[in-house]
Scaffold this motif. Sequence first.
Motif, short mmCIF file in Angstrom:
data_model
loop_
_atom_site.label_atom_id
_atom_site.label_comp_id
_atom_site.label_asym_id
_atom_site.label_seq_id
_atom_site.Cartn_x
_atom_site.Cartn_y
_atom_site.Cartn_z
N VAL A 117 66.72 30.87 87.57
CA VAL A 117 68.03 31.52 87.46
C VAL A 117 68.77 30.97 86.23
O VAL A 117 68.74 29.78 85.95
CB VAL A 117 68.86 31.27 88.73
N ASP A 118 69.40 31.87 85.51
CA ASP A 118 70.12 31.49 84.30
C ASP A 118 71.10 30.35 84.58
O ASP A 118 71.91 30.43 85.52
CB ASP A 118 70.88 32.71 83.76
N LYS A 119 71.02 29.29 83.78
CA LYS A 119 71.90 28.14 83.97
C LYS A 119 73.37 28.51 83.84
O LYS A 119 74.25 27.83 84.38
CB LYS A 119 71.55 27.04 82.97
N GLN A 121 74.87 30.86 85.24
CA GLN A 121 75.41 31.21 86.55
C GLN A 121 76.00 29.98 87.24
O GLN A 121 77.09 30.01 87.80
CB GLN A 121 74.31 31.83 87.42
N LYS A 122 75.24 28.90 87.18
CA LYS A 122 75.69 27.64 87.80
C LYS A 122 76.89 27.07 87.06
O LYS A 122 77.86 26.61 87.68
CB LYS A 122 74.54 26.63 87.82
N GLU A 123 76.83 27.13 85.74
CA GLU A 123 77.92 26.58 84.95
C GLU A 123 79.22 27.37 85.17
O GLU A 123 80.30 26.78 85.24
CB GLU A 123 77.53 26.59 83.48
N ALA A 124 79.09 28.69 85.29
CA ALA A 124 80.28 29.52 85.52
C ALA A 124 80.89 29.22 86.89
O ALA A 124 82.12 29.15 87.03
CB ALA A 124 79.91 30.99 85.41
N ALA A 125 80.01 29.07 87.91
CA ALA A 125 80.50 28.78 89.25
C ALA A 125 81.20 27.42 89.30
O ALA A 125 82.25 27.27 89.93
CB ALA A 125 79.34 28.81 90.25
N MET A 126 80.62 26.43 88.61
CA MET A 126 81.23 25.10 88.57
C MET A 126 82.57 25.14 87.83
O MET A 126 83.52 24.45 88.21
CB MET A 126 80.27 24.12 87.91
N ALA A 127 82.62 25.96 86.78
CA ALA A 127 83.87 26.07 86.03
C ALA A 127 84.98 26.69 86.86
O ALA A 127 86.16 26.38 86.68
CB ALA A 127 83.63 26.89 84.76
N PRO A 142 70.53 33.99 96.32
CA PRO A 142 70.29 35.45 96.32
C PRO A 142 69.59 35.95 95.07
O PRO A 142 68.74 36.84 95.13
CB PRO A 142 71.71 36.03 96.44
N GLN A 143 69.95 35.39 93.90
CA GLN A 143 69.29 35.80 92.66
C GLN A 143 67.85 35.30 92.61
O GLN A 143 66.94 35.99 92.14
CB GLN A 143 70.06 35.25 91.45
#
Length: 221
Positions: A117-119, A121-127, A142-143
């Motif tokens: 999964v594109d990193k 996605q995680k960085e946006a969620a953490m932000a 889910p992705q």
Amino acid sequence: MTMNLDFTSVHPSLPFILQGIGVTLQIVCLAGILGFLFGVILSLCKISSIKVLNWIADAYTSIFRGTPLILQLMIIYYGSPQILGYQIEPVAAAVLAFALNSAAYISEIIRAGILAVDKGQKEAAMALGVPYRPMMLNIILPQAMKNILPALMNEFITLTKESAIVTTIGVMDIMRRAYQVGADQFKFIEPLLLAGIIYYLMVTVLTFLGKIVERRMRSSD
């Protein structure tokens, strides 16, 4: 030398053999669900920043992937009186053995899916301040599932075929019933071929259903 096959003699026993489908599906479905849930936990341990969890998950996977499934089944079933003090029921032993074994393979599949999964996605969620658990359950997993569905279906199909080894501990599945019919009639080829056809049809149906689910998941993108 010719091989004479006579399916008319085993035809009356076909309903008896077909009853084993329910037993086989019960074991496969329960083991598949438990294996998937445990596999998710193992995969999260493998990508965790806590080194102890990494080591435990990797050691577990190494042991269960590095030893024969039939050995694990026999240790759980025949070793239960010595380990637990009582005899586990054959079906329960089969579900436990298959679930523990399948979890090792599924954890690797899920781990690879999560890492794919594109990193961003995680960085946006953490932000955005999304906690780790909701982020994994609602965004990352889910992705990852869309990418690993074919591999998961393949594991489920493999589990369906490997379930035939439960005959070694007396579970009345398709294979055991076919063998019993052969022993009663002193003709093993015909009932075993029938069992093979049943397994083949089950796998064909599972493959077809897997492709349908995969197409629907991809069309929802």
